[in-house]
Design a protein around this motif. Structure first.
Motif, PDB file in Angstrom:
ATOM      1  N   LYS A   1       0.803  -1.108  -0.004  1.00  0.00           N
ATOM      2  CA  LYS A   1      -0.002   0.036  -0.036  1.00  0.00           C
ATOM      3  C   LYS A   1       0.983   1.317  -0.037  1.00  0.00           C
ATOM      4  O   LYS A   1       0.545   2.269  -0.709  1.00  0.00           O
ATOM      5  N   ALA A   2       2.020   1.290   0.719  1.00  0.00           N
ATOM      6  CA  ALA A   2       2.807   2.541   0.821  1.00  0.00           C
ATOM      7  C   ALA A   2       3.610   2.648  -0.529  1.00  0.00           C
ATOM      8  O   ALA A   2       3.602   3.841  -0.896  1.00  0.00           O
ATOM      9  N   GLY A   3       3.722   1.522  -1.072  1.00  0.00           N
ATOM     10  CA  GLY A   3       4.351   1.725  -2.362  1.00  0.00           C
ATOM     11  C   GLY A   3       3.556   2.153  -3.502  1.00  0.00           C
ATOM     12  O   GLY A   3       3.975   3.008  -4.526  1.00  0.00           O
ATOM     13  N   LEU A   4       2.284   1.524  -3.470  1.00  0.00           N
ATOM     14  CA  LEU A   4       1.374   2.036  -4.590  1.00  0.00           C
ATOM     15  C   LEU A   4       0.793   3.686  -4.437  1.00  0.00           C
ATOM     16  O   LEU A   4       0.618   4.202  -5.102  1.00  0.00           O
ATOM     17  N   SER A   5       0.893   3.965  -3.080  1.00  0.00           N
ATOM     18  CA  SER A   5       0.704   5.512  -2.643  1.00  0.00           C
ATOM     19  C   SER A   5       1.877   6.166  -3.206  1.00  0.00           C
ATOM     20  O   SER A   5       1.614   7.657  -3.647  1.00  0.00           O
ATOM     21  N   ALA A   6       3.026   5.774  -2.961  1.00  0.00           N
ATOM     22  CA  ALA A   6       4.169   6.461  -3.486  1.00  0.00           C
ATOM     23  C   ALA A   6       4.164   7.007  -4.945  1.00  0.00           C
ATOM     24  O   ALA A   6       4.819   7.662  -5.586  1.00  0.00           O
ATOM     25  N   ILE A   7       3.818   5.829  -5.726  1.00  0.00           N
ATOM     26  CA  ILE A   7       3.523   5.932  -7.318  1.00  0.00           C
ATOM     27  C   ILE A   7       2.936   7.272  -7.657  1.00  0.00           C
ATOM     28  O   ILE A   7       3.387   7.839  -8.505  1.00  0.00           O
ATOM     29  N   ARG A   8       1.772   7.463  -6.982  1.00  0.00           N
ATOM     30  CA  ARG A   8       1.043   8.699  -7.436  1.00  0.00           C
ATOM     31  C   ARG A   8       1.997   9.911  -7.435  1.00  0.00           C
ATOM     32  O   ARG A   8       1.870  10.750  -8.251  1.00  0.00           O
ATOM     33  N   TYR A   9       2.645  10.042  -6.356  1.00  0.00           N
ATOM     34  CA  TYR A   9       3.788  11.338  -6.358  1.00  0.00           C
ATOM     35  C   TYR A   9       4.656  11.324  -7.497  1.00  0.00           C
ATOM     36  O   TYR A   9       4.985  12.344  -7.896  1.00  0.00           O
ATOM     37  N   HIS A  10       5.236  10.095  -7.743  1.00  0.00           N
ATOM     38  CA  HIS A  10       6.193  10.094  -8.847  1.00  0.00           C
ATOM     39  C   HIS A  10       5.525  10.263 -10.070  1.00  0.00           C
ATOM     40  O   HIS A  10       5.891  10.927 -11.058  1.00  0.00           O
ATOM     41  N   LEU A  11       4.405   9.772 -10.377  1.00  0.00           N
ATOM     42  CA  LEU A  11       3.512  10.190 -11.744  1.00  0.00           C
ATOM     43  C   LEU A  11       3.108  11.602 -11.831  1.00  0.00           C
ATOM     44  O   LEU A  11       3.420  12.231 -12.855  1.00  0.00           O
ATOM     45  N   ASP A  12       2.935  12.321 -10.608  1.00  0.00           N
ATOM     46  CA  ASP A  12       2.865  13.787 -10.565  1.00  0.00           C
ATOM     47  C   ASP A  12       4.118  14.417 -10.863  1.00  0.00           C
ATOM     48  O   ASP A  12       4.139  15.625 -11.889  1.00  0.00           O
ATOM     49  N   TYR A  13       5.406  13.837 -10.528  1.00  0.00           N
ATOM     50  CA  TYR A  13       6.733  14.435 -10.921  1.00  0.00           C
ATOM     51  C   TYR A  13       7.129  14.361 -12.250  1.00  0.00           C
ATOM     52  O   TYR A  13       7.114  15.292 -12.902  1.00  0.00           O
ATOM     53  N   MET A  14       6.524  13.267 -12.939  1.00  0.00           N
ATOM     54  CA  MET A  14       6.798  12.933 -14.143  1.00  0.00           C
ATOM     55  C   MET A  14       5.827  13.730 -15.117  1.00  0.00           C
ATOM     56  O   MET A  14       6.411  14.305 -16.016  1.00  0.00           O
ATOM     57  N   LYS A  15       4.695  14.063 -14.474  1.00  0.00           N
ATOM     58  CA  LYS A  15       3.656  14.804 -15.335  1.00  0.00           C
ATOM     59  C   LYS A  15       4.436  16.430 -15.458  1.00  0.00           C
ATOM     60  O   LYS A  15       4.195  17.058 -16.274  1.00  0.00           O
ATOM     61  N   SER A  16       4.923  16.773 -14.379  1.00  0.00           N
ATOM     62  CA  SER A  16       5.320  18.221 -14.101  1.00  0.00           C
ATOM     63  C   SER A  16       6.186  18.441 -15.006  1.00  0.00           C
ATOM     64  O   SER A  16       6.966  19.569 -15.610  1.00  0.00           O
ATOM     65  N   LEU A  17       7.297  17.200 -15.267  1.00  0.00           N
ATOM     66  CA  LEU A  17       8.438  17.473 -16.337  1.00  0.00           C
ATOM     67  C   LEU A  17       7.793  17.244 -17.705  1.00  0.00           C
ATOM     68  O   LEU A  17       8.017  18.320 -18.606  1.00  0.00           O
ATOM     69  N   LEU A  18       6.832  16.513 -17.906  1.00  0.00           N
ATOM     70  CA  LEU A  18       6.254  16.249 -19.363  1.00  0.00           C
ATOM     71  C   LEU A  18       5.407  17.545 -19.810  1.00  0.00           C
ATOM     72  O   LEU A  18       4.968  17.514 -20.942  1.00  0.00           O
ATOM     73  N   GLU A  19       4.971  18.298 -19.010  1.00  0.00           N
ATOM     74  CA  GLU A  19       4.139  19.301 -19.138  1.00  0.00           C
ATOM     75  C   GLU A  19       5.029  20.318 -20.030  1.00  0.00           C
ATOM     76  O   GLU A  19       4.190  21.187 -20.925  1.00  0.00           O
ATOM     77  N   HIS A  20       6.402  20.366 -19.899  1.00  0.00           N
ATOM     78  CA  HIS A  20       7.057  21.449 -20.885  1.00  0.00           C
ATOM     79  C   HIS A  20       8.345  20.912 -21.521  1.00  0.00           C
ATOM     80  O   HIS A  20       9.295  21.437 -22.010  1.00  0.00           O
ATOM     81  N   ARG A  21       8.322  19.454 -21.624  1.00  0.00           N
ATOM     82  CA  ARG A  21       9.251  18.720 -22.532  1.00  0.00           C
ATOM     83  C   ARG A  21       8.427  17.278 -23.134  1.00  0.00           C
ATOM     84  O   ARG A  21       7.737  16.843 -22.586  1.00  0.00           O
ATOM     85  N   ARG A  22       8.879  17.316 -24.273  1.00  0.00           N
ATOM     86  CA  ARG A  22       8.454  16.078 -25.132  1.00  0.00           C
ATOM     87  C   ARG A  22       8.914  14.595 -24.405  1.00  0.00           C
ATOM     88  O   ARG A  22       8.028  13.643 -24.374  1.00  0.00           O
ATOM     89  N   TRP A  23      10.040  14.539 -24.005  1.00  0.00           N
ATOM     90  CA  TRP A  23      10.364  13.182 -23.239  1.00  0.00           C
ATOM     91  C   TRP A  23      10.969  13.679 -21.892  1.00  0.00           C
ATOM     92  O   TRP A  23      11.088  15.010 -21.473  1.00  0.00           O
TER      93      TRP A  23
END
Lengths: 229, 229
Positions: free
Chosen positions: B138-160
């Motif tokens: 459960k802790a691991g799956l909860s941490a995924i969301r934070y990481h997906l948010d971080y990736m989203k923040s990068l991909l909002e102004h980068r193609r890769w």
């Protein structure tokens, strides 16, 4: 913290006795890049570590108007923008060996020795997290011997850890061992080869700043700053 | 294991669903380097993992008459000896960003998500180490969301992830996420940007070998190999 320094000043947010901060400090000093050291006691209220690095880790280097994180990425960047003196060899296979050994120390050695031993013997005290767990310390100190044997096996047919020239791999290893040496947890009599290697690297001017470190409440071993140990 | 293959054959000792092995497999495939995959079930008697790599880790690549270890060191070596297609940019600051993000996934994402979730949900079953601990999952799956948010923040102004071209950082991230996707533990509806990025990388020919993986006793999610997920 000198808040009046101009934004062009290179600044390293670090903490004493962190092997990752020490690796970057050694590279900066070896390349004679002037840097302002700013201690970030990230466990105390008011630390801005997460604003500087979303990974929440030290060191963070402010340079060229950016905040740079991850010690290995920082060190390779410094070696690319300031190539002299070189800390990475030219041949691809030699560069591979440097990176393999950096990972050996920053990953394996850290997990088996530095992190458990330093957490129990230093950080629990500094961060007021309770008493050290003696079994964890004992396991870490037992693992050191295996690593010293591995280093000895490399140094029996190489002048430095990754080959015949000093590289980032030597700084990575020395960064870890110097933290443990501060609290007197390295038995230098275990291998003459490793002791000789550490004496060579410890006597470099780049090492001076590390030997002057003093963590309040945790005193360095008497031999810590001696070049003849 | 094909013991009759000549010593010039490039061979990767690996295990399915290891993000570090997958990163190297992606790089080899992207660079069209033919490789013989040899599964090393290192937890079973008779594994020769320590003879091949004193660090006791996979992957190990046999190439040019040597045994190479540490996934990041291997990937950078492959990019240096086979520069096309390039997986590292030219500018030092861009190379820094690739390395920072590789460390983000191989260190932070691995410690917070991949290792705990895969250990509990896959490796305990495969290695017969008992039942999964649901709090760790459960802790691991909860941490995924934070990481997906971080990736989203990068991909909002980068193609890769590291900029406007695909790099080793994308392979590092995709290697971790693809392991979790095998057991259906990534909520792709969390971020359209991340889903679009994963669809792009998943449809590359280099990804095919990963999508054909099948670990006995652990079945892939129905959508795992679908390019439209």
């Amino acid at each position: 913290m000198n808040t009046s320094s101009p934004s062009s000043t290179i600044r390293l947010y670090h903490v004493a006795l962190s092997p990752f901060c020490r690796k970057v400090r050694l590279v900066l000093a070896e390349k004679r890049i002037e840097v302002e050291l700013v201690e970030d006691r990230f466990w105390e209220p008011g630390s801005e570590i997460l604003r500087r690095n979303p990974a929440g880790k030290l060191p963070v280097l402010r340079m060229d108007g950016r905040l740079l994180a991850e010690s290995q990425a920082i060190c390779e960047y410094l070696d690319e923008v300031q190539p002299q003196p070189a800390l990475m060899p030219h041949a691809a296979i030699e560069r591979y060996e440097v990176r393999r050994l950096c990972a050996w120390f920053d990953d394996k050695f850290n997990a088996e020795v530095t992190r458990p031993v330093m957490t129990e013997r230093v950080w629990k005290k500094v961060m007021r997290l309770g008493y050290p767990d003696s079994r964890t310390v004992k396991a870490g100190l037992s693992a050191i011997r295996y690593h010293l044997d591995y280093m000895k096996s490399l140094l029996e047919h190489r002048r430095w850890l990754a080959g015949d020239v000093m590289t980032l791999a030597d700084f990575a290893a020395a960064a870890h061992l110097s933290c443990l040496d501060y609290i007197s947890d390295v038995d230098w009599t275990h291998s003459a080869e490793v002791q000789e290697w550490y004496a060579k690297i410890k006597s470099r001017p780049a090492f001076r700043s590390l030997l002057a470190d003093h963590l309040p409440g945790v005193h360095p071993a008497p031999h810590y700053a001696l070049l003849d140990f």
